[in-house]
Design a protein around this motif. Structure first.
Motif, PDB file in Angstrom:
ATOM      1  N   MET A   1      10.270 109.803 -57.197  1.00 51.22           N
ATOM      2  CA  MET A   1      11.574 110.223 -56.716  1.00 51.22           C
ATOM      3  C   MET A   1      12.536 110.247 -57.905  1.00 51.22           C
ATOM      4  SD  MET A   1      13.497 110.953 -53.897  1.00 51.22           S
ATOM      5  CE  MET A   1      12.431 110.536 -52.574  1.00 51.22           C
ATOM      6  N   LEU A   2      13.238 111.339 -58.031  1.00 51.13           N
ATOM      7  CA  LEU A   2      14.225 111.520 -59.091  1.00 51.13           C
ATOM      8  C   LEU A   2      15.557 110.961 -58.602  1.00 51.13           C
ATOM      9  CD1 LEU A   2      15.073 112.907 -61.785  1.00 51.13           C
ATOM     10  CD2 LEU A   2      15.484 114.966 -60.428  1.00 51.13           C
ATOM     11  N   ARG A   3      16.119 110.041 -59.360  1.00 48.28           N
ATOM     12  CA  ARG A   3      17.409 109.457 -58.973  1.00 48.28           C
ATOM     13  C   ARG A   3      18.517 110.137 -59.772  1.00 48.28           C
ATOM     14  NH1 ARG A   3      19.638 105.224 -56.265  1.00 48.28           N
ATOM     15  NH2 ARG A   3      21.545 104.372 -57.147  1.00 48.28           N
ATOM     16  N   LEU A   4      19.416 110.797 -59.064  1.00 52.07           N
ATOM     17  CA  LEU A   4      20.548 111.448 -59.711  1.00 52.07           C
ATOM     18  C   LEU A   4      21.626 110.412 -59.992  1.00 52.07           C
ATOM     19  CD1 LEU A   4      20.912 114.646 -57.484  1.00 52.07           C
ATOM     20  CD2 LEU A   4      19.636 114.396 -59.614  1.00 52.07           C
ATOM     21  N   ASN A   5      22.110 110.372 -61.229  1.00 51.94           N
ATOM     22  CA  ASN A   5      23.201 109.451 -61.522  1.00 51.94           C
ATOM     23  C   ASN A   5      24.482 109.990 -60.880  1.00 51.94           C
ATOM     24  OD1 ASN A   5      24.281 111.412 -63.242  1.00 51.94           O
ATOM     25  ND2 ASN A   5      23.547 110.423 -65.098  1.00 51.94           N
ATOM     26  N   ALA A   6      25.576 109.270 -61.039  1.00 47.78           N
ATOM     27  CA  ALA A   6      26.826 109.651 -60.377  1.00 47.78           C
ATOM     28  C   ALA A   6      27.298 111.041 -60.814  1.00 47.78           C
ATOM     29  CB  ALA A   6      27.904 108.604 -60.666  1.00 47.78           C
ATOM     30  N   GLU A   7      27.132 111.354 -62.079  1.00 46.93           N
ATOM     31  CA  GLU A   7      27.579 112.658 -62.591  1.00 46.93           C
ATOM     32  C   GLU A   7      26.789 113.799 -61.957  1.00 46.93           C
ATOM     33  OE1 GLU A   7      28.037 114.899 -66.898  1.00 46.93           O
ATOM     34  OE2 GLU A   7      27.514 112.781 -66.847  1.00 46.93           O
ATOM     35  N   TRP A   8      25.463 113.671 -61.922  1.00 52.63           N
ATOM     36  CA  TRP A   8      24.618 114.721 -61.337  1.00 52.63           C
ATOM     37  C   TRP A   8      24.772 114.770 -59.818  1.00 52.63           C
ATOM     38  CZ3 TRP A   8      21.541 118.512 -63.497  1.00 52.63           C
ATOM     39  CH2 TRP A   8      21.502 118.521 -64.896  1.00 52.63           C
ATOM     40  N   THR A   9      25.030 113.612 -59.191  1.00 52.66           N
ATOM     41  CA  THR A   9      25.301 113.595 -57.756  1.00 52.66           C
ATOM     42  C   THR A   9      26.556 114.399 -57.455  1.00 52.66           C
ATOM     43  OG1 THR A   9      24.179 111.477 -57.430  1.00 52.66           O
ATOM     44  CG2 THR A   9      25.821 112.086 -55.788  1.00 52.66           C
ATOM     45  N   GLU A  10      27.551 114.308 -58.320  1.00 48.52           N
ATOM     46  CA  GLU A  10      28.782 115.084 -58.154  1.00 48.52           C
ATOM     47  C   GLU A  10      28.510 116.582 -58.332  1.00 48.52           C
ATOM     48  OE1 GLU A  10      32.700 116.268 -57.526  1.00 48.52           O
ATOM     49  OE2 GLU A  10      31.598 114.489 -56.910  1.00 48.52           O
ATOM     50  N   VAL A  11      27.656 116.942 -59.280  1.00 46.73           N
ATOM     51  CA  VAL A  11      27.291 118.353 -59.454  1.00 46.73           C
ATOM     52  C   VAL A  11      26.622 118.865 -58.171  1.00 46.73           C
ATOM     53  CG1 VAL A  11      25.874 119.990 -60.776  1.00 46.73           C
ATOM     54  CG2 VAL A  11      27.063 118.134 -61.962  1.00 46.73           C
ATOM     55  N   LEU A  12      25.741 118.066 -57.598  1.00 46.10           N
ATOM     56  CA  LEU A  12      25.075 118.443 -56.343  1.00 46.10           C
ATOM     57  C   LEU A  12      26.095 118.574 -55.212  1.00 46.10           C
ATOM     58  CD1 LEU A  12      22.512 118.945 -54.633  1.00 46.10           C
ATOM     59  CD2 LEU A  12      22.393 116.458 -54.317  1.00 46.10           C
ATOM     60  N   ARG A  13      27.047 117.657 -55.135  1.00 38.91           N
ATOM     61  CA  ARG A  13      28.068 117.717 -54.087  1.00 38.91           C
ATOM     62  C   ARG A  13      28.871 119.021 -54.192  1.00 38.91           C
ATOM     63  NH1 ARG A  13      32.960 117.863 -53.361  1.00 38.91           N
ATOM     64  NH2 ARG A  13      33.532 117.465 -55.523  1.00 38.91           N
ATOM     65  N   ARG A  14      29.271 119.375 -55.409  1.00 40.46           N
ATOM     66  CA  ARG A  14      30.015 120.628 -55.609  1.00 40.46           C
ATOM     67  C   ARG A  14      29.149 121.839 -55.265  1.00 40.46           C
ATOM     68  NH1 ARG A  14      31.753 118.077 -60.551  1.00 40.46           N
ATOM     69  NH2 ARG A  14      30.327 119.468 -61.639  1.00 40.46           N
ATOM     70  N   TYR A  15      27.858 121.774 -55.625  1.00 39.63           N
ATOM     71  CA  TYR A  15      26.943 122.872 -55.316  1.00 39.63           C
ATOM     72  C   TYR A  15      26.850 123.068 -53.803  1.00 39.63           C
ATOM     73  CZ  TYR A  15      22.917 125.956 -55.672  1.00 39.63           C
ATOM     74  OH  TYR A  15      22.081 127.043 -55.601  1.00 39.63           O
ATOM     75  N   LYS A  16      26.677 121.981 -53.073  1.00 44.41           N
ATOM     76  CA  LYS A  16      26.595 122.076 -51.612  1.00 44.41           C
ATOM     77  C   LYS A  16      27.889 122.639 -51.033  1.00 44.41           C
ATOM     78  CE  LYS A  16      23.236 118.384 -50.823  1.00 44.41           C
ATOM     79  NZ  LYS A  16      23.010 117.053 -50.229  1.00 44.41           N
ATOM     80  N   GLU A  17      29.008 122.246 -51.599  1.00 41.48           N
ATOM     81  CA  GLU A  17      30.310 122.743 -51.149  1.00 41.48           C
ATOM     82  C   GLU A  17      30.430 124.254 -51.355  1.00 41.48           C
ATOM     83  OE1 GLU A  17      34.439 121.926 -53.132  1.00 41.48           O
ATOM     84  OE2 GLU A  17      33.828 120.157 -51.986  1.00 41.48           O
TER      85      GLU A  17
END
Length: 108
Positions: A1-17
């Protein structure tokens, strides 16, 4: 399992948005796999014409989706979205290969 750090989690959040419209999501569920699959197909000289067609068609679906969404593609502002988009697509197909860092857990 790949764990996204806080920065990459934020990139994913913006992508989903940026990908809320169901038509955009449908286009991406076709376009992203075509683009990704074009790379191994194009690794051979014989597969190069097919890979070029897959790559171009995949991007056509991407841009059509963003027409429906009414937003520019995420990668325009953040190139990391090209990677995040693949993770997002896998998740849409029910294959979750990552976990996000919770918003209150930025230390990880």
């Amino acid at each position: 399992m790949l764990r996204l750090n806080a920065e990459w989690t934020e990139v994913l959040r913006r992508y989903k948005e940026d990908h809320q419209d169901p038509r955009n999501q449908a286009c991406h569920k076709v376009g992203i796999p075509l683009i990704v699959a074009s790379f191994p197909v194009g690794a051979t000289l014989i597969g190069l014409p097919l890979a070029a067609a897959m790559f171009a068609t995949g991007w056509g679906f991407q841009f059509a989706g963003h027409y429906f969404e009414g937003k520019k593609p995420s990668f325009v502002d953040d190139k990391r979205s090209l990677i995040i988009g693949v993770l997002w697509c896998l998740e849409k197909y029910g294959v979750r290969v990552f976990e996000e860092t919770p918003a209150n857990d930025a230390s990880r």
